[in-house]
Design a protein around this motif. Sequence first.
Motif, short mmCIF file in Angstrom:
data_model
loop_
_atom_site.label_atom_id
_atom_site.label_comp_id
_atom_site.label_asym_id
_atom_site.label_seq_id
_atom_site.Cartn_x
_atom_site.Cartn_y
_atom_site.Cartn_z
N VAL A 113 -63.40 -30.19 70.21
CA VAL A 113 -61.85 -30.47 70.26
C VAL A 113 -61.19 -30.39 68.97
N PRO A 114 -61.69 -30.69 67.84
CA PRO A 114 -61.11 -30.55 66.62
C PRO A 114 -60.98 -29.03 66.37
N THR A 115 -62.19 -28.37 66.71
CA THR A 115 -62.28 -26.93 66.43
C THR A 115 -60.98 -26.15 67.24
N LEU A 116 -60.77 -26.53 68.68
CA LEU A 116 -59.68 -25.94 69.29
C LEU A 116 -58.17 -26.32 68.60
N LEU A 117 -58.01 -27.41 68.34
CA LEU A 117 -56.80 -27.97 67.76
C LEU A 117 -56.60 -27.17 66.45
N TYR A 118 -57.50 -27.19 65.54
CA TYR A 118 -57.35 -26.51 64.38
C TYR A 118 -56.97 -24.90 64.48
N GLY A 119 -57.78 -24.46 65.66
CA GLY A 119 -57.27 -23.10 65.82
C GLY A 119 -56.00 -22.86 66.19
N MET A 120 -55.45 -23.71 67.21
CA MET A 120 -54.10 -23.65 67.75
C MET A 120 -52.97 -24.07 66.81
N PHE A 121 -53.20 -25.07 65.84
CA PHE A 121 -52.10 -25.74 64.93
C PHE A 121 -52.36 -25.75 63.64
N SER A 122 -53.73 -25.34 63.18
CA SER A 122 -53.91 -25.34 61.78
C SER A 122 -53.71 -26.75 60.98
N ILE A 123 -54.18 -27.88 61.72
CA ILE A 123 -54.09 -29.17 61.07
C ILE A 123 -54.98 -29.20 59.98
N ASP A 124 -54.33 -29.71 58.88
CA ASP A 124 -55.39 -29.77 57.63
C ASP A 124 -56.38 -30.78 57.73
N ARG A 125 -56.12 -31.92 58.45
CA ARG A 125 -56.90 -33.04 58.59
C ARG A 125 -58.33 -32.60 59.28
N LEU A 126 -58.19 -31.38 60.14
CA LEU A 126 -59.21 -31.01 61.01
C LEU A 126 -60.12 -29.86 60.25
#
Length: 375
Positions: A113-126
């Motif tokens: 899930v973090p990988t998918l979210l990071y790829g979509m929104f580039s969240i630094d925390r992830l």
Amino acid sequence: MKLLVDFILVGGVIVIAILLLLLIKSKKKQLSQKILIVFFAFLGCVILCFYALLHDILWLFRICFIPNDITVLVVGPLLLLYIKSLFLKEENLIKNSLPHFIPAVLYTVFIAVPTLLYGMFSIDRLSYILSDFIYFFIRIGDLYLIVYLIISLRLLSKYRRLMKSNYSNLTRYDFNWIRAMLQGALCVISIDVMLKIYESFYGDFDWNADFISVITMVILVSYLGYYGVNQSKVLLPDFVLEEAQFTTNKPKDNALPSFKKEEFEILKSKLELILATNRPYLDEDLTLGKLANQISTTDKKLSMLLNQYMKTTFYDLINTYRINIVKEKMQSDLYDNYSLFGIACECGFKSRTSFNRIFKKETGLSPSVYKKQFS
């Protein structure tokens, strides 16, 4: 090349869609069939994910990303549960198997899930998902599946041996396709491991090497899927599993009490008399329970007689009698016009393959070679 890969992926999606339709349409779905639905659904997501990669379909890739990413952690426990569901009672089976899926859940929550979210929104925390440790953990995921496939193969062999304590013919319960599927899956995952090892030493390929693994998976599923859909369920009696546990834990030279020997000797005489006079082995559907009823005992006691006192199995004993009557008929002029398998069917066999194998085991010769001696 892209056209060929596209054709194979589309074909794989169609095959899995048909298999899922057949399974879902089944009116009385057993646990084993429900497991197959989940299994094929995951494989379908893997194929769709790679189809999306091939054609740059971002929305489809995102939908299928998580199922594709956790498949190697889910498929192993699923196959193990599937094998158990074919032979064991469904009661508490899923509950007892839940711990096997904990790694998949943890991976989903903390990596997929973090990988998918990071790829979509580039969240630094992830961004931790880009670390070398996470990358290494992902790369060795195949080893987890390999371990489960090996465990599943060993369990399947154990249950097949136990089946010989209850059934004289195993054709209705032919699970060779499962062994082929597990061995095929080992080949597919081994190819994937070798490709990853190569990339670790020599760098990544210019193309996505994972497509090779997916293509071999499609071929394997297409070949084996239909047979899995139509497999029947076989329940092993509880006492058979208890005896297996008992014989595993006890020394092999554990002697039977003297009173048991006397009881078993009487029971053995009754068994030999029934086999000689009634010839129950001619019944192709003969089971341990049916034979136990004929000698007025329980299937548990008969199983103990065969396994612990006579040092044989129900399957081997009955098929030895069948082979002896086959040999008699081969030498009789009354059966000159019968084919070898025709004679075998008259004597209780249902499968040409198992007949040939058992005959050669008992006589050291194939049926055709044996019969030539009397021509």
